[in-house]
Each structure stands twice: as C-alpha cells, then as structure tokens.
Scaffold this active site. Structure first.
Site, PDB file in Angstrom:
ATOM      1  N   CYS A  53       0.826  -1.211   0.000  1.00  0.00           N
ATOM      2  CA  CYS A  53       0.000   0.000   0.000  1.00  0.00           C
ATOM      3  C   CYS A  53       0.863   1.264   0.000  1.00  0.00           C
ATOM      4  CB  CYS A  53      -0.931  -0.013   1.206  1.00  0.00           C
ATOM      5  SG  CYS A  53      -1.689   1.572   1.583  1.00  0.00           S
ATOM      6  N   GLY A  54       0.688   2.129  -1.004  1.00  0.00           N
ATOM      7  CA  GLY A  54       1.459   3.364  -1.108  1.00  0.00           C
ATOM      8  C   GLY A  54       1.223   4.315   0.046  1.00  0.00           C
ATOM      9  N   HIS A  55      -0.029   4.443   0.485  1.00  0.00           N
ATOM     10  CA  HIS A  55      -0.349   5.331   1.612  1.00  0.00           C
ATOM     11  C   HIS A  55       0.301   4.816   2.901  1.00  0.00           C
ATOM     12  CE1 HIS A  55      -3.069   7.789  -0.709  1.00  0.00           C
ATOM     13  NE2 HIS A  55      -3.722   6.724  -1.117  1.00  0.00           N
ATOM     14  N   CYS A  56       0.357   3.491   3.029  1.00  0.00           N
ATOM     15  CA  CYS A  56       1.006   2.900   4.216  1.00  0.00           C
ATOM     16  C   CYS A  56       2.494   3.221   4.232  1.00  0.00           C
ATOM     17  CB  CYS A  56       0.800   1.385   4.240  1.00  0.00           C
ATOM     18  SG  CYS A  56      -0.924   0.848   4.225  1.00  0.00           S
TER      19      CYS A  56
END
Length: 488
Positions: A53-56
């Site tokens: 996950c990029g946001h993670c």
C-alpha cells in the site's frame, strides 16, 4: 596500547549509536501477541497496513517519529502495527472491520472500547491528537476563558452541566464522552454562566450541544447513555448538509454519509439564480421529515463529479434529487424545480416512486462470446433467465480482471454450441448490482445462476479447466428445470 584506546572508544560509541539509531518505537504485532499487548497497554494505537500500500509506505516515517515522541509522554502512548495482508493476521483484520489501508484504531481498556483514529497523518499532528485522546475525555470548565478554548466556531462541543460531579447522570455523561471522544470536544461544568448562548441560569443536570449551524445550541435532559448518544449524533448533522469545496463542511459530510438513515441528495449549480430557492425549499422539506429516517444534502454540481459517477447520475439532468435507502435502493427525480421537492419526497414516502437503477446503455449488439450485462438488462439476462449463467463482476481498472478476461473468452467459446449456458460479465463500477443476491466485495467476483435460479459463488482457481468443471457440476438441463418447477 594507550594509543589504541581512543580508537576503541570511537568504535564503541559508533556501535552504541547504531543500536539507538535502529531502535524502532512502533510495536510489531500479529495474531500471536495481539491479545497480550491489549492486556499490557490500557491505551494502544494500532495501524493495520499492507506492505504494497502506497499510503502505508508514506505513513511509515511519520508514524515512527510520532511513536518515538509519544514514548516519552507521561504516561507513554504506545503505537503498534499489524500486517493485515499476512494470512495469519486476516482474522484480526476481520474482527476490527478493516476495509482499507492504512486503518488506525484506538483500543482502550483491553479491547472493550475500539475507536477509529480520525486525526492527521503527519508526526506532529499524530502526537497532538493522541495526547488529547489519551487524556481525560472531558475537561472541566471553570471559567469563561475555559469555555472559549473548548467551544469554537467551526466545531461541535458537548458540555455537561451538573450541580456536582458525581451520581448516575454524571457517570453516564462520562461514559458518553469516552465513547464519542474522537468525534466531539467534551467538557463539564458546575456553572452554566461560563457558557456562551443558551439558558445561563441552569444548575443542571443538562447536556448542552454547541454547533456552528442551524439552532446553534441544543439541550438534552435524558441521561440514558444510548438515548444521549443518539440525540448527540442526530443533532450534529445539519438540517441540510452542504456539499461543496469548502473544507469546513467536510466533517459534517462524513457524518452525513456515515448516518444509518436514508439519504436525500439534491444536486444543482450553486451559482444558479435558483440556489436560494432550492436551499429554502429543501430546508423546509428536511424539517418536515426530520426524525422520519431520512436526512438531506445539497450538493454543488461542480464539486460532485465523483458522487455522480458513484450514483450513475448525469450533469444534463441537473437540477435533480436522489434518495438512497439503507438497503441500497435509489430513487431519482431529474430536471427538478424548487416547488417539486416536497411533493416528490411525499410520493417517495408513500411508495409511489419507482426505483432508479444505475446502468450503462444496453448493448445494441451483444454477439461476443462473453455477453455484456448492464443494470437495465440484468433481470432479463440473469435473474429471470431460464439458462445457466456464469457472470463475472469486474472493474475496468482491475489487473486480475484483465488477466481473467481471455480465460473467460475461452470458457465461453467452449460452450459456444450449448444453448443452455451463458457466460457473461458486468462492469460493477458502472452498473448497480442486486446486492441482496450477489455479494461483491472485490474484483473479479464470479457467480453461477442455475437454470432454476440457484445461486452459487465461484471461489475456485481461475483456470479454464476449473471454471468449466464448476459449470458442468452446477448446471441444470431444461428437463431438470421443468421438474423443479413442477415440484414447486
């Protein structure tokens, strides 16, 4: 030997510094140690994440920095993380209703209280938010200045006014503040005169809600916790919520869309000469139907592109009003005029409006091996079809769907001469799905409907051989179908 001492010291210092540099303040939890951590920490913040996950990934340094700062707080605030993508942790993710990444939960009292983290995603903001969340849920108001710090123009504040800070009603208020502390600012006072607006002669017990819209102040005297919570939640949603580019409206939009009520959404151009007329008439209707299970929003068409895509609306039909019920049914009135609103909503309440189905146009030509199903022909091609139908629910952007497409083509070609089998697909992002029958939680999702109407969820391998085997196992011939109908 003496000359080597400084070098040894340097090496030791480097070693010590490297140990400290590598120290991680965010606890790594999984299914094996999660319960023990809850028992050990009365206040625990848990990030559920996925490695891809990029946001993670973006959150990692901010979360770690916040954890290092909060480790020195008195008492320390502990931040943790769980890889929800790992198979062994998926049961945990389901238990905490994790539907996206990253999701942060605040867990108190060994897991008896679980709340969504609704603060910033940068280190300083995380620290400030969690310091407040880890402290008392409600602060005492001893002066006008204290009240001014708590009750500000753009937020909702809930204040309990009591003759003394004891007794069942005060305890119930404390319980309420603990449960809703992530949603509102809470305070308690012995003197109503410290508070702005409202009756200043109250000695209590009263719960007073301050809000920056509608009547500005609402008082409650029923101290049943469930009743209080429901009253606060209902009062915190504007009579008509505005949906535009003003960020001050965002918290109220979140409450609107999270409400369990049916939702009436009126979309128009806020720069139109009719804006004031629409707003006034919708406000009157919202007041008329207040407490009857429906709430209202007025949206600016310039800010509503994503909403139009989700609901299947078109700008050329504006002004329009759409009502979505709690079971997902939608009702639509296009080319709306201000004086139409009240009568149309009444017709909806009386059951005189037909449901609206989001749908792409029905294909004029549908001769490909895999048939195209849309919202408007779903009943004829699937639900009421007397054939055996395997249908794929997909999204155009889904990589797994693209990989499955040629395999479904091969499956369809293998049944090309079989009039009793239909292989079909439906773009679930552009068409409404009968959710009461088909539970689509991700893409692609495959279902098989037999000729007699028996629904089976396909969960096997996505190979030509396995899909064909599944169809052959679950299919019914016309003779079998006739026998089933005769038995019924």
């Amino acid at each position: 030997m003496a000359s080597s001492v400084p070098m040894i010291v340097i090496v030791l210092l480097y070693f010590i510094n490297s140990i400290h540099a590598k120290k991680e303040f965010v606890l790594t939890l999984d299914s094996s140690n999660f319960t023990q951590s809850l028992a050990k920490h009365n206040f625990l913040v848990v990030e559920f994440y996925a490695p891809w996950c990029g946001h993670c990934k973006k959150l990692v340094p901010e979360y770690e920095k916040a954890a290092s700062i909060l480790s020195s707080h008195d008492p320390p605030v502990v931040l943790a993380k769980v890889d929800a993508n790992e198979e062994r942790n998926k049961a945990l993710a389901r238990a905490y209703q994790i539907k996206g990444f990253p999701t942060l939960k605040i867990i108190r009292n060994g897991g008896t209280i679980v709340q969504d983290y609704k603060g910033p995603r940068v280190a300083d903001g995380i620290v400030t938010y969690l310091k407040k969340q880890s402290g008392p849920a409600s602060t005492e108001i001893k002066s006008i200045e204290d009240a001014g710090e708590l009750i500000v123009d753009n937020k909702i504040a809930v204040v309990g006014i009591f003759p003394e800070f004891s007794g069942e009603k005060f305890e119930n208020f404390t319980t309420l503040s603990e449960e809703l502390r992530s949603e509102y600012e809470f305070g308690h006072t012995l003197e109503a005169k410290h508070l702005p607006r409202g009756d200043l002669s109250l000695s209590g017990p009263t719960v007073r809600l301050f809000k920056p819209f509608d009547e500005l102040v609402v008082d409650f005297q029923d101290f049943d916790v469930d009743t209080l919570e429901k009253s606060v939640e209902e009062a915190s949603i504007p009579i008509v919520t505005l949906f535009n580019k003003d960020p001050s409206n965002y918290p109220f939009l979140a409450k609107f869309f999270n409400s369990p009520n049916a939702k009436g959404l009126l979309f128009t151009n806020f720069s139109s000469d009719l804006f004031d007329a629409f707003k006034s008439k919708l406000h009157d209707v919202a007041l008329q139907f207040k407490g009857q299970g429906i709430i209202f929003l007025m949206g600016d068409v310039e800010s509503s592109g994503q909403a139009f895509q989700i609901y299947g609306l078109k700008e050329e039909h504006v002004p329009l009003i759409l009502i979505q019920t709690t079971d997902g049914q939608k009702y639509l009135k296009t080319h709306l005029e201000p004086d139409h609103i009240a009568a149309w909503v009444k017709d909806y309440k009386d059951g005189n409006v037909q449901p609206f189905i989001k749908s792409e146009p029905v294909p004029k030509v549908n001769t490909e091996p895999v048939k195209v199903v849309v919202g408007d022909n779903f009943v004829d091609m699937v639900s009421k079809s007397e054939k055996n139908v395997l249908i794929e629910f997909y999204a155009p952007w889904c990589g797994h769907c693209k990989k499955l497409a040629p395999i479904l083509d091969e499956v369809a070609l293998s049944f090309d001469n079989d009039a009793e089998i239909v292989i079909a697909k439906m773009d679930a992002s552009a068409n409404d799905i009968p959710s009461e029958t088909f539970d689509v939680q991700g893409y692609p999702t495959l279902y098989f409907k037999s000729a007699s109407g028996i629904i089976s969820h396909y969960q096997g391998d996505r190979t030509k051989k396995d899909i064909i085997s599944f169809i052959q196992k679950h299919r019914e011939t016309n003779v079998q179908q006739t026998l089933v109908k005769e038995e019924l």
